[in-house]
Design a protein around this motif. Structure first.
Motif, PDB file in Angstrom:
ATOM      1  N   TYR A  45      38.642  49.572  23.138  1.00 46.93           N
ATOM      2  CA  TYR A  45      38.470  49.953  21.740  1.00 46.93           C
ATOM      3  C   TYR A  45      39.031  48.869  20.835  1.00 46.93           C
ATOM      4  O   TYR A  45      39.980  48.161  21.190  1.00 46.93           O
ATOM      5  CB  TYR A  45      39.171  51.289  21.455  1.00 46.93           C
ATOM      6  N   ASP A  46      38.453  48.786  19.643  1.00 41.83           N
ATOM      7  CA  ASP A  46      38.957  47.847  18.645  1.00 41.83           C
ATOM      8  C   ASP A  46      39.985  48.497  17.736  1.00 41.83           C
ATOM      9  O   ASP A  46      40.836  47.814  17.164  1.00 41.83           O
ATOM     10  CB  ASP A  46      37.794  47.304  17.802  1.00 41.83           C
ATOM     11  N   LEU A  47      39.919  49.819  17.619  1.00 44.17           N
ATOM     12  CA  LEU A  47      40.865  50.538  16.763  1.00 44.17           C
ATOM     13  C   LEU A  47      40.863  52.003  17.153  1.00 44.17           C
ATOM     14  O   LEU A  47      39.829  52.543  17.573  1.00 44.17           O
ATOM     15  CB  LEU A  47      40.464  50.365  15.286  1.00 44.17           C
ATOM     16  N   ILE A  48      42.014  52.655  16.991  1.00 39.97           N
ATOM     17  CA  ILE A  48      42.151  54.080  17.297  1.00 39.97           C
ATOM     18  C   ILE A  48      42.612  54.814  16.048  1.00 39.97           C
ATOM     19  O   ILE A  48      43.553  54.390  15.376  1.00 39.97           O
ATOM     20  CB  ILE A  48      43.154  54.306  18.445  1.00 39.97           C
ATOM     21  N   ILE A  49      41.925  55.914  15.732  1.00 38.39           N
ATOM     22  CA  ILE A  49      42.336  56.812  14.645  1.00 38.39           C
ATOM     23  C   ILE A  49      42.981  58.024  15.309  1.00 38.39           C
ATOM     24  O   ILE A  49      42.349  58.710  16.117  1.00 38.39           O
ATOM     25  CB  ILE A  49      41.132  57.242  13.792  1.00 38.39           C
ATOM     26  N   LEU A  50      44.220  58.289  14.974  1.00 43.08           N
ATOM     27  CA  LEU A  50      45.013  59.279  15.717  1.00 43.08           C
ATOM     28  C   LEU A  50      45.591  60.357  14.807  1.00 43.08           C
ATOM     29  O   LEU A  50      46.344  60.072  13.881  1.00 43.08           O
ATOM     30  CB  LEU A  50      46.164  58.559  16.444  1.00 43.08           C
ATOM     31  N   ASP A  51      45.214  61.604  15.078  1.00 43.85           N
ATOM     32  CA  ASP A  51      45.873  62.748  14.443  1.00 43.85           C
ATOM     33  C   ASP A  51      47.130  63.058  15.243  1.00 43.85           C
ATOM     34  O   ASP A  51      47.150  62.912  16.473  1.00 43.85           O
ATOM     35  CB  ASP A  51      44.924  63.948  14.443  1.00 43.85           C
ATOM     36  N   LEU A  52      48.189  63.472  14.572  1.00 48.03           N
ATOM     37  CA  LEU A  52      49.436  63.761  15.280  1.00 48.03           C
ATOM     38  C   LEU A  52      49.489  65.194  15.805  1.00 48.03           C
ATOM     39  O   LEU A  52      50.098  65.454  16.841  1.00 48.03           O
ATOM     40  CB  LEU A  52      50.637  63.504  14.365  1.00 48.03           C
ATOM     41  N   ASN A  53      48.868  66.130  15.096  1.00 46.05           N
ATOM     42  CA  ASN A  53      48.919  67.538  15.494  1.00 46.05           C
ATOM     43  C   ASN A  53      47.768  67.860  16.441  1.00 46.05           C
ATOM     44  O   ASN A  53      46.786  68.500  16.069  1.00 46.05           O
ATOM     45  CB  ASN A  53      48.839  68.437  14.250  1.00 46.05           C
ATOM     46  N   ARG A  74      45.118  48.334  17.559  1.00 50.44           N
ATOM     47  CA  ARG A  74      45.293  48.805  16.192  1.00 50.44           C
ATOM     48  C   ARG A  74      45.195  50.326  16.166  1.00 50.44           C
ATOM     49  O   ARG A  74      44.207  50.903  16.620  1.00 50.44           O
ATOM     50  CB  ARG A  74      44.231  48.189  15.274  1.00 50.44           C
ATOM     51  N   VAL A  75      46.235  50.972  15.645  1.00 54.26           N
ATOM     52  CA  VAL A  75      46.282  52.430  15.591  1.00 54.26           C
ATOM     53  C   VAL A  75      46.514  52.870  14.147  1.00 54.26           C
ATOM     54  O   VAL A  75      47.490  52.461  13.515  1.00 54.26           O
ATOM     55  CB  VAL A  75      47.407  52.993  16.484  1.00 54.26           C
ATOM     56  N   LEU A  76      45.611  53.693  13.651  1.00 56.23           N
ATOM     57  CA  LEU A  76      45.730  54.262  12.316  1.00 56.23           C
ATOM     58  C   LEU A  76      45.974  55.751  12.467  1.00 56.23           C
ATOM     59  O   LEU A  76      45.146  56.464  13.026  1.00 56.23           O
ATOM     60  CB  LEU A  76      44.453  53.997  11.510  1.00 56.23           C
ATOM     61  N   ILE A  77      47.122  56.214  12.006  1.00 57.33           N
ATOM     62  CA  ILE A  77      47.424  57.645  12.049  1.00 57.33           C
ATOM     63  C   ILE A  77      46.745  58.325  10.867  1.00 57.33           C
ATOM     64  O   ILE A  77      46.843  57.871   9.728  1.00 57.33           O
ATOM     65  CB  ILE A  77      48.938  57.898  12.008  1.00 57.33           C
ATOM     66  N   LEU A  78      46.054  59.435  11.159  1.00 60.92           N
ATOM     67  CA  LEU A  78      45.419  60.262  10.131  1.00 60.92           C
ATOM     68  C   LEU A  78      45.962  61.670  10.328  1.00 60.92           C
ATOM     69  O   LEU A  78      45.568  62.367  11.262  1.00 60.92           O
ATOM     70  CB  LEU A  78      43.894  60.234  10.294  1.00 60.92           C
ATOM     71  N   SER A  79      46.900  62.088   9.478  1.00 61.27           N
ATOM     72  CA  SER A  79      47.651  63.305   9.776  1.00 61.27           C
ATOM     73  C   SER A  79      47.976  64.108   8.528  1.00 61.27           C
ATOM     74  O   SER A  79      48.121  63.555   7.424  1.00 61.27           O
ATOM     75  CB  SER A  79      48.958  62.931  10.494  1.00 61.27           C
ATOM     76  N   ALA A  80      48.101  65.422   8.729  1.00 62.40           N
ATOM     77  CA  ALA A  80      48.552  66.305   7.653  1.00 62.40           C
ATOM     78  C   ALA A  80      50.071  66.258   7.499  1.00 62.40           C
ATOM     79  O   ALA A  80      50.607  66.801   6.535  1.00 62.40           O
ATOM     80  CB  ALA A  80      48.101  67.738   7.926  1.00 62.40           C
ATOM     81  N   ARG A  81      50.760  65.618   8.432  1.00 62.97           N
ATOM     82  CA  ARG A  81      52.215  65.454   8.311  1.00 62.97           C
ATOM     83  C   ARG A  81      52.484  64.386   7.253  1.00 62.97           C
ATOM     84  O   ARG A  81      52.381  63.188   7.524  1.00 62.97           O
ATOM     85  CB  ARG A  81      52.821  65.025   9.643  1.00 62.97           C
ATOM     86  N   ALA A  95      52.484  52.629  14.994  1.00 66.40           N
ATOM     87  CA  ALA A  95      51.241  52.735  14.226  1.00 66.40           C
ATOM     88  C   ALA A  95      51.145  51.562  13.256  1.00 66.40           C
ATOM     89  O   ALA A  95      52.151  51.102  12.709  1.00 66.40           O
ATOM     90  CB  ALA A  95      51.189  54.051  13.463  1.00 66.40           C
ATOM     91  N   ASN A  96      49.930  51.090  13.027  1.00 66.96           N
ATOM     92  CA  ASN A  96      49.717  49.984  12.093  1.00 66.96           C
ATOM     93  C   ASN A  96      49.488  50.460  10.670  1.00 66.96           C
ATOM     94  O   ASN A  96      49.675  49.696   9.719  1.00 66.96           O
ATOM     95  CB  ASN A  96      48.516  49.145  12.536  1.00 66.96           C
ATOM     96  N   ASP A  97      49.080  51.717  10.520  1.00 69.73           N
ATOM     97  CA  ASP A  97      48.852  52.276   9.189  1.00 69.73           C
ATOM     98  C   ASP A  97      48.931  53.791   9.292  1.00 69.73           C
ATOM     99  O   ASP A  97      48.847  54.356  10.394  1.00 69.73           O
ATOM    100  CB  ASP A  97      47.491  51.837   8.641  1.00 69.73           C
ATOM    101  N   TYR A  98      49.104  54.437   8.132  1.00 76.42           N
ATOM    102  CA  TYR A  98      49.289  55.891   8.111  1.00 76.42           C
ATOM    103  C   TYR A  98      48.558  56.438   6.892  1.00 76.42           C
ATOM    104  O   TYR A  98      48.860  56.066   5.759  1.00 76.42           O
ATOM    105  CB  TYR A  98      50.777  56.218   8.027  1.00 76.42           C
ATOM    106  N   VAL A  99      47.578  57.311   7.125  1.00 73.55           N
ATOM    107  CA  VAL A  99      46.834  57.951   6.040  1.00 73.55           C
ATOM    108  C   VAL A  99      47.066  59.454   6.152  1.00 73.55           C
ATOM    109  O   VAL A  99      46.922  60.034   7.221  1.00 73.55           O
ATOM    110  CB  VAL A  99      45.318  57.644   6.145  1.00 73.55           C
ATOM    111  N   THR A 100      47.428  60.083   5.034  1.00 67.57           N
ATOM    112  CA  THR A 100      47.721  61.519   5.056  1.00 67.57           C
ATOM    113  C   THR A 100      46.501  62.331   4.635  1.00 67.57           C
ATOM    114  O   THR A 100      45.667  61.889   3.845  1.00 67.57           O
ATOM    115  CB  THR A 100      48.904  61.853   4.126  1.00 67.57           C
ATOM    116  N   LYS A 101      46.391  63.523   5.190  1.00 67.60           N
ATOM    117  CA  LYS A 101      45.339  64.472   4.822  1.00 67.60           C
ATOM    118  C   LYS A 101      45.835  65.341   3.663  1.00 67.60           C
ATOM    119  O   LYS A 101      47.018  65.686   3.630  1.00 67.60           O
ATOM    120  CB  LYS A 101      44.990  65.375   6.004  1.00 67.60           C
ATOM    121  N   PRO A 102      44.963  65.743   2.751  1.00 69.34           N
ATOM    122  CA  PRO A 102      43.551  65.359   2.629  1.00 69.34           C
ATOM    123  C   PRO A 102      43.434  63.893   2.213  1.00 69.34           C
ATOM    124  O   PRO A 102      44.352  63.325   1.626  1.00 69.34           O
ATOM    125  CB  PRO A 102      43.025  66.298   1.540  1.00 69.34           C
ATOM    126  N   PHE A 103      42.281  63.279   2.514  1.00 75.59           N
ATOM    127  CA  PHE A 103      42.129  61.855   2.274  1.00 75.59           C
ATOM    128  C   PHE A 103      40.757  61.571   1.676  1.00 75.59           C
ATOM    129  O   PHE A 103      39.832  62.380   1.779  1.00 75.59           O
ATOM    130  CB  PHE A 103      42.289  61.074   3.584  1.00 75.59           C
TER     131      PHE A 103
END
Length: 229
Positions: A45-53, A74-81, A95-103
């Motif tokens: 993979y070139d990048l992973i999008i990862l939810d924590l829950n 490359r790991v981008l966290i996409l989480s409601a936390r 993680a290389n970046d962190y995006v919170t939900k809602p997004f």
């Protein structure tokens, strides 16, 4: 580029996949930590999008495994936390970046593009090789300043070759990074796409061979100043 989306909310997962497919990404999906690690261990993979829950194995433990196995993934966290402590824990664990939900989906796409440019040491959204340029934000290819009418898959192939310019890329590697995991790696699909890209480039450049075939090894795009393999 090929992504792994780890998200247990199936409706949200489908929406993300649909949006990223429109931008030309190949995407595998996992709905729990065990499935995620199985896919990660057997695919490229070139990048992973990862939810924590996520069930079975927590997202942070998945992240730790990924980072122990591949420090460059490359790991981008996409989480409601969204608490600061959660963001710090995620980043501190690799993680290389962190995006919170809602997004906002456009923001998610921009973060993905930014991380992928970092992966291939590209700062600009405009990348060039030989007489070809690509705009990674708009997903458009150009011969000089003339747009090339590429399909999404053709653009993805050209983008990967340009990101790896002056390097021979095997057919297997191209298939791994441009198609989802279920594709038949023994099919002639890639050859047909390469032929189509060459034909479209030739309309502007004539007989100049931009995508070169290295017999028994794969394909390469070289900068103009590079004369030998």
């Amino acid at each position: 580029m090929k992504l792994l989306l780890i998200e247990d909310e199936r409706t949200l997962s489908r929406l993300i996949v649909k949006g990223l497919h429109k931008s030309g990404y190949a995407i595998d999906t996992a709905f729990d930590g065990e499935e995620a690690l199985e896919l990660f261990d057997i695919n490229m993979y070139d990048l992973i999008i990862l939810d924590l829950n996520i069930p079975k194995i927590d997202g942070i433990d998945v992240l730790k495994h990924i980072r122990q196995t591949d420090e460059n993934m490359r790991v981008l966290i996409l989480s409601a936390r969204s608490d600061i402590d959660d963001v710090v824990i995620g980043l501190d664990n690799g993680a290389n970046d962190y995006v919170t939900k809602p997004f906002d989906f456009q923001v998610l796409e921009a973060r993905i593009r930014s991380l992928l440019r970092r992966t291939f040491s590209q700062k600009s959204t405009i990348v060039s090789a030989a007489d070809i340029k690509i705009n990674t934000a708009q997903k458009i290819g150009f011969v000089h300043n003339t747009p090339i009418d590429l399909t999404k898959k053709e653009y993805a192939i050209l983008e990967y070759l340009i990101f790896n310019k002056n390097k021979i890329i095997s057919a297997e590697e191209l298939m791994e990074h441009v198609w989802h995991s279920e594709v038949d790696l023994l099919s002639n699909t890639l050859k047909f796409h390469i032929h189509s890209i060459r034909k479209k480039i030739a309309k502007e450049l004539g007989d100049v061979e931009v995508i070169k075939t290295v017999r028994g090894q794969g394909y390469i795009i070289q900068d103009n100043e590079v004369n030998q393999l």
